[in-house]
Design a protein around this motif. Structure first.
Motif, mmCIF file in Angstrom:
data_model
loop_
_atom_site.group_PDB
_atom_site.id
_atom_site.type_symbol
_atom_site.label_atom_id
_atom_site.label_comp_id
_atom_site.label_asym_id
_atom_site.label_seq_id
_atom_site.Cartn_x
_atom_site.Cartn_y
_atom_site.Cartn_z
ATOM 1 N N PRO A 360 -66.329 37.805 94.857
ATOM 2 C CA PRO A 360 -67.343 38.219 95.834
ATOM 3 C C PRO A 360 -67.564 37.208 96.954
ATOM 4 O O PRO A 360 -67.883 37.591 98.082
ATOM 5 N N ASP A 361 -67.434 35.915 96.641
ATOM 6 C CA ASP A 361 -67.739 34.904 97.664
ATOM 7 C C ASP A 361 -66.798 34.959 98.857
ATOM 8 O O ASP A 361 -67.119 34.435 99.926
ATOM 9 N N LEU A 362 -65.632 35.612 98.704
ATOM 10 C CA LEU A 362 -64.684 35.670 99.810
ATOM 11 C C LEU A 362 -65.164 36.567 100.947
ATOM 12 O O LEU A 362 -64.670 36.462 102.068
ATOM 13 N N VAL A 363 -66.104 37.487 100.664
ATOM 14 C CA VAL A 363 -66.533 38.438 101.693
ATOM 15 C C VAL A 363 -67.794 37.976 102.410
ATOM 16 O O VAL A 363 -68.224 38.617 103.374
ATOM 17 N N VAL A 364 -68.400 36.892 101.961
ATOM 18 C CA VAL A 364 -69.693 36.482 102.521
ATOM 19 C C VAL A 364 -69.579 36.150 104.003
ATOM 20 O O VAL A 364 -70.288 36.707 104.847
ATOM 21 N N VAL A 365 -68.677 35.240 104.359
ATOM 22 C CA VAL A 365 -68.549 34.834 105.763
ATOM 23 C C VAL A 365 -68.054 35.983 106.639
ATOM 24 O O VAL A 365 -68.633 36.246 107.706
#
Length: 408
Positions: A360-365
């Motif tokens: 999930p953290d890959l889509v934050v930025v």
């Protein structure tokens, strides 16, 4: 005087010893994954000189013997350190009329044998114990395949071996010009391979199988790969190391980049593994430039952001996190360059797919940046709701981390 049993069977003990030695030498081979052996055979197939670096006694010479036998090539071993420079540059021979015919440089016998055979594996052993004068004489042999007035036939391949200076007998650092002519492979032993080999079965050495349908594409791909990197990073074209020890290894130059291009073409046509290609590339231009090239190769295989935006439902995102991040950033950048409602919606659909199939953290930025690109009048897609929780959680985590750092 009585005659002993040994006297009555004169010669028998040595005959039996020969039989026993023959049995010990009678070993078999088997197909077995071996990364360094595969790298060696691919470089040999590409007709590039290879230098095996390794500690004494780990099987460099034995590997070459197995390779020569498997490829049906006569093995010619030359110990570089016990030869004079003239043994490689040629011995002057005075003819009937030197003023008219000059003085030819006669080649040594091993070179003549290779020419007569038309093929062979020339093994230059103990290269790191060869003094500078001998190393200088080897330059033309390694690059141009010339020994005196004789040119070695195309069927001859050159492989050398060397010990690190710290473990070499009266060792020398390899000169930069000679080092830059080789593909450098670090040769180590595998415990399983050694145990199984001592038991009578060694890994099978075989040249890589090239796919005839991939030859033209392999050349085009390798040229594009090297030229794309060097166009963006001109400083990598030639970097002579300042440290003497590093000059004796792999470093980038137009010559070594040309060797790298050839290796990529052969690896592509042979569908070689990434591990083998990495070993070869880093062994030709060095670790730093080699890793940059490998990263560039990864980006060349990434899907086109425009193709993903045109059909997000059919999109296949990379599995590797760093590559997936690069693709998502590219999609958002494509929307920024040409902002349209349909493209914005398609980008959100891609981010949702990335959320469902990866970290999930890959889509934050990308999600935060994409949200900032919204224009007045654009409808907010339902997909944003799937991402809102992830972005909000990430922002709260960042604020908590900042707060913790301030309180210290």
């Amino acid at each position: 005087m009585p005659v002993s049993t040994m006297d009555r069977t004169s010669g028998a003990p040595l005959d039996l010893a020969a039989d026993l030695l023959a049995l010990l030498h009678d070993t078999a081979t088997e197909p077995r994954p071996d990364t360094q052996l595969e790298a060696l055979t691919l470089a040999v197939s590409a007709d590039l000189p290879v230098l095996l670096w390794g500690e004494p006694g780990i099987g460099k010479t034995a590997a070459l013997s197995h390779l020569a036998e498997a490829l049906d090539l006569p093995l010619t071993t030359v110990i570089a350190s016990v030869h004079e420079p003239s043994d490689f540059s040629g011995l002057p021979v005075v003819g009937d009329d030197p003023a008219a015919q000059g003085i030819p440089m006669a080649p040594p016998d091993w070179a003549v044998r290779l020419v007569r055979a038309g093929k062979g594996l020339l093994f230059l052993d103990e290269l790191s114990t060869a003094p500078p004068a001998v190393q200088a004489a080897l330059l033309r042999l390694v690059l141009e395949r010339r020994v005196g007035a004789l040119r070695l036939p195309p069927g001859v391949r050159i492989v050398a071996a060397a010990n690190p200076r710290s473990s070499a007998a009266d060792g020398w650092e390899l000169s930069a010009p000679l080092a830059n002519r080789f593909v450098h492979l670090q040769w180590t032993y595998d415990h399983e391979v050694v145990v199984r080999g001592l038991g009578g079965t060694w890994p099978q050495a075989a040249l890589p199988r090239l796919d005839p349908g991939l030859l033209h594409d392999a050349v085009a791909f390798s040229r594009r790969a090297v030229c794309t990197l060097l166009a963006a990073r001109p400083g990598l074209v030639h970097q002579l190391p300042k440290n003497e020890a590093r000059r004796g290894g792999a470093w980038p130059s137009p010559r070594s980049w040309e060797m790298t291009l050839r290796l990529i073409a052969f690896a592509t046509a042979a569908c070689t593994s990434r591990e083998v290609l990495s070993m070869l590339v880093r062994g030709t231009v060095g670790d730093g430039p080699g890793l940059e090239l490998l990263a560039s190769l990864d980006r060349m295989d990434l899907p086109d952001p425009e193709a993903l935006l045109a059909d997000p439902a059919a999109a296949v995102l990379p599995e590797r996190g760093d590559l997936r991040q690069t693709v998502l950033d590219g999609v958002v950048e494509a929307v920024r360059r040409r902002p349209e409602q349909s493209r914005w919606d398609a980008a959100w659909a891609l981010l949702v797919q990335a959320l469902e199939t990866g970290a999930p953290d890959l889509v934050v930025v990308p999600a935060t940046t994409l949200a900032a690109l919204r224009r007045d009048g654009w409808q907010v897609p339902a997909a944003i709701e799937d991402l809102a929780g992830v972005v909000s959680l990430s922002q709260r985590a960042n604020r908590a981390a900042v707060g913790a750092g301030t309180s210290r």
